[in-house]
Design an enzyme around this catalytic site. Structure first.
Site, short mmCIF file in Angstrom:
data_model
loop_
_atom_site.label_atom_id
_atom_site.label_comp_id
_atom_site.label_asym_id
_atom_site.label_seq_id
_atom_site.Cartn_x
_atom_site.Cartn_y
_atom_site.Cartn_z
N THR A 218 5.50 5.46 2.15
CA THR A 218 4.17 4.88 1.89
C THR A 218 4.20 3.93 0.69
O THR A 218 3.73 2.80 0.77
CB THR A 218 3.13 6.00 1.67
OG1 THR A 218 2.87 6.60 2.93
CG2 THR A 218 1.83 5.46 1.09
N ASP B 225 0.83 4.44 -15.22
CA ASP B 225 1.62 4.33 -16.46
C ASP B 225 2.96 5.06 -16.34
O ASP B 225 3.85 4.88 -17.16
CB ASP B 225 0.83 4.89 -17.67
CG ASP B 225 0.44 6.36 -17.54
OD1 ASP B 225 0.68 6.96 -16.47
OD2 ASP B 225 -0.12 6.90 -18.51
N TYR C 69 8.07 10.05 -7.46
CA TYR C 69 6.77 9.37 -7.41
C TYR C 69 6.80 8.10 -8.25
O TYR C 69 6.50 7.00 -7.76
CB TYR C 69 5.65 10.31 -7.90
CG TYR C 69 4.36 9.59 -8.24
CD1 TYR C 69 3.65 8.91 -7.26
CD2 TYR C 69 3.85 9.58 -9.54
CE1 TYR C 69 2.46 8.24 -7.56
CE2 TYR C 69 2.67 8.92 -9.85
CZ TYR C 69 1.97 8.25 -8.85
OH TYR C 69 0.81 7.58 -9.16
N LYS D 204 6.54 4.11 -7.16
CA LYS D 204 5.48 3.21 -7.67
C LYS D 204 6.10 2.02 -8.41
O LYS D 204 5.64 0.89 -8.29
CB LYS D 204 4.52 3.96 -8.60
CG LYS D 204 3.61 4.95 -7.92
CD LYS D 204 2.66 4.36 -6.90
CE LYS D 204 1.55 3.51 -7.51
NZ LYS D 204 0.55 3.10 -6.49
P1 NAD Z 1 -4.92 10.27 -3.64
O1 NAD Z 1 -3.65 10.98 -3.29
O2 NAD Z 1 -6.12 11.06 -3.99
O3 NAD Z 1 -5.35 9.31 -2.42
C1 NAD Z 1 -4.44 8.51 -1.73
C2 NAD Z 1 -5.14 7.98 -0.48
O4 NAD Z 1 -4.18 7.14 0.21
C3 NAD Z 1 -5.58 9.06 0.50
O5 NAD Z 1 -6.87 8.77 1.00
C4 NAD Z 1 -4.54 8.98 1.61
O6 NAD Z 1 -5.04 9.39 2.88
C5 NAD Z 1 -4.18 7.49 1.59
N1 NAD Z 1 -2.85 7.23 2.13
C6 NAD Z 1 -1.68 7.85 1.81
N2 NAD Z 1 -0.67 7.35 2.54
C7 NAD Z 1 -1.21 6.37 3.31
C8 NAD Z 1 -0.65 5.47 4.25
N3 NAD Z 1 0.65 5.49 4.57
N4 NAD Z 1 -1.48 4.57 4.86
C9 NAD Z 1 -2.81 4.55 4.55
N5 NAD Z 1 -3.38 5.39 3.69
C10 NAD Z 1 -2.59 6.29 3.06
O7 NAD Z 1 -4.51 9.27 -4.79
P2 NAD Z 1 -5.36 8.74 -6.04
O8 NAD Z 1 -5.23 9.71 -7.14
O9 NAD Z 1 -6.70 8.34 -5.55
O10 NAD Z 1 -4.52 7.45 -6.44
C11 NAD Z 1 -4.83 6.17 -5.89
C12 NAD Z 1 -3.87 5.14 -6.49
O11 NAD Z 1 -3.99 5.11 -7.90
C13 NAD Z 1 -2.40 5.45 -6.21
O12 NAD Z 1 -1.76 4.23 -5.91
C14 NAD Z 1 -1.89 6.04 -7.51
O13 NAD Z 1 -0.51 5.78 -7.68
C15 NAD Z 1 -2.73 5.29 -8.51
N6 NAD Z 1 -2.97 5.99 -9.80
C16 NAD Z 1 -3.46 7.27 -9.79
C17 NAD Z 1 -3.71 7.89 -11.00
C18 NAD Z 1 -4.30 9.29 -11.04
O14 NAD Z 1 -4.44 9.86 -12.13
N7 NAD Z 1 -4.68 9.89 -9.92
C19 NAD Z 1 -3.47 7.23 -12.21
C20 NAD Z 1 -2.97 5.92 -12.17
C21 NAD Z 1 -2.74 5.31 -10.94
#
Ligand code: NAD
Ligand code: TYD
Length: 367
Positions: free
Chosen positions: A114, A149, A173, A177
């Site tokens: 993904t 980060d 992970y 990223k």
């Molecule tokens: P999450 O795991 O809650 O949600 C991910 C979403 O992506 C889900 O709805 C899932 O169904 C969808 N998904 C996964 N694989 C997929 C695919 N192959 N095709 C289509 N949809 C797909 O994640 P989150 O915490 O909401 O994070 C969102 C983004 O923000 C990510 O890219 C993550 O790296 C980034 N991020 C998260 C944080 C954090 O603290 N959660 C901090 C910084 C950055």
């Protein structure tokens, strides 16, 4: 400065934690125009264990033509091509990812699929739709990549990650990223794809899947279960309320320099153990329990392999250049989050047991 004004935004991963909050931020609780955005949102989400259409049910019902949900995978090139031809997409905001470090340790394959291959497929689709054979880029388009980060690695007791800190990812992970960030920048340098990128610290708030630290602890405290603190509990994270993150993403999408990245953080560092103790106190207060008893649930467990010690973000670029700043005080944000979980036990039970899956199968088998 002339702000970008997106009209049709493809949001990937819009049914997950941050993506759902982003769509709610843009379309508002009633689907009315919010934050200067009057356009249409297409949410492409594969609905993995972390994606839940319930997170946006009210938006789907109220926003009418301004919201379309597409059940599909970002690695599906044919679907992406179809979407770009059906819809006048001028902006992509790419949240979709496998996002949990512990899962990446036990099953890294999905993270590469993904986060790396999916981002690649999306970049290809955007390149084909937006850049013609002569290399001319369509006006007003933008690919915004949402990153973390964690790509910068682990800090010691001092120092901060800046936009120029060298990448040093240490978990499957963060490595996946980091790869996606490199691909996004490469598409800008090689093909001239207009991109912006953000790297944010740990988010918290409503709709976070109960596998990440804060919801795990809130729910275990409520249920009187052990609170598993990894290692010595002295790892440090910089916490930011999810809406502050999304406002920063929107700020960068509108005004960020093309080809540039911006760090987003909370200026809010906490040792895990202190944070867990604070949650014990807040949940105890909300449920009228003895805080000393809730704290007794804290259980130190075996450390996460390769556990990054400290993350801390220097977000002065975003503050100085684009005028963003955090608005949600940590004590208030935590209280709001605790209350949200305690008031949404049906949601919690649904995502934990996968009960809503049946409904997904019935309603979302077709694209
Ligand atoms: P999450 O795991 O809650 O949600 C991910 C979403 O992506 C889900 O709805 C899932 O169904 C969808 N998904 C996964 N694989 C997929 C695919 N192959 N095709 C289509 N949809 C797909 O994640 P989150 O915490 O909401 O994070 C969102 C983004 O923000 C990510 O890219 C993550 O790296 C980034 N991020 C998260 C944080 C954090 O603290 N959660 C901090 C910084 C950055
Ligand atoms: P997490 O929410 O998984 O985010 P990340 O690893 O991406 O920072 O974890 C936050 C911190 O909390 C991290 O140092 C690991 C720790 N942690 C625990 O101590 N116990 C837990 O049950 C979880 C999920 C995390």
């Amino acid at each position: 400065m002339k702000l970008r004004s997106p009209s049709t935004i493809l949001v990937t991963g819009g049914s997950g934690f941050i993506g759902a909050n982003f769509i709610r931020y843009l379309l508002g609780e009633t689907g009315q125009q919010e934050h200067g955005f009057a356009g249409r949102v297409i949410n492409l989400d594969a609905l993995t264990y972390a994606g839940n259409p319930e997170n946006l049910r009210d938006i789907a019902e109220s926003a009418g033509d301004r919201y379309r949900f597409v059940h599909g995978d970002i690695t599906d090139a044919a679907l992406l091509e179809k979407l770009f031809s059906e819809e006048a997409i001028d902006t992509v905001v790419h949240f979709a990812a496998e996002s949990h470090v512990d899962r990446s340790i036990h099953g890294p394959q999905a993270f590469v699929n993904t986060n790396v291959m999916g981002t690649f497929a999306l970049l290809e689709a955007a390149r084909k739709a937006w850049i013609d054979a002569n290399g001319t880029v369509r006006d007003g388009v933008l690919f915004h990549h949402v990153s973390t980060d964690e790509v910068f690695g682990s800090l010691g007791a001092t120092g901060y990650f800046t936009e120029t800190t060298p990448y040093d990812p240490r978990s499957p992970y963060s490595a996946s990223k980091a790869s996606s960030d490199h691909l996004v920048r490469a598409y800008h340098h090689t093909y001239g794809l207009p991109i912006t990128l953000t790297n944010c610290s740990n988010n918290y708030g409503p709709y976070q899947f109960p596998e990440k630290l804060i919801p795990v602890m809130i729910l275990n405290i409520k249920d009187g279960k052990p609170l598993p603190v990894y290692g010595d509990g002295k790892n440090i994270r910089d916490w930011l309320y999810v809406e502050d993150h999304n406002r920063a993403v929107w700020t960068v999408m509108q005004g960020g320099d093309t080809g540039e990245s911006y760090n987003i953080g909370g200026d809010n560092e906490w040792e895990n153990i202190t944070l867990v103790e604070t949650l014990c106190d807040i949940v105890a207060e909300e449920l009228d329990r003895d805080p000393a008893e809730t704290r007794k649930l804290i259980t130190f467990v075996k450390d996460r392999p390769g556990h990054d010690r400290r993350y801390a973000i220097d977000c002065s670029r975003l503050k100085n250049e684009l005028g963003w700043s955090q608005t949600v005080d940590f004590a208030q944000g935590l209280r709001k989050t605790v209350k949200w979980y305690l008031e949404h036990m049906e949601w919690v039970d649904g995502v934990r047991t996968g009960a809503y899956r049946e409904w997904v199968e019935k309603n979302y088998t077709a694209r």
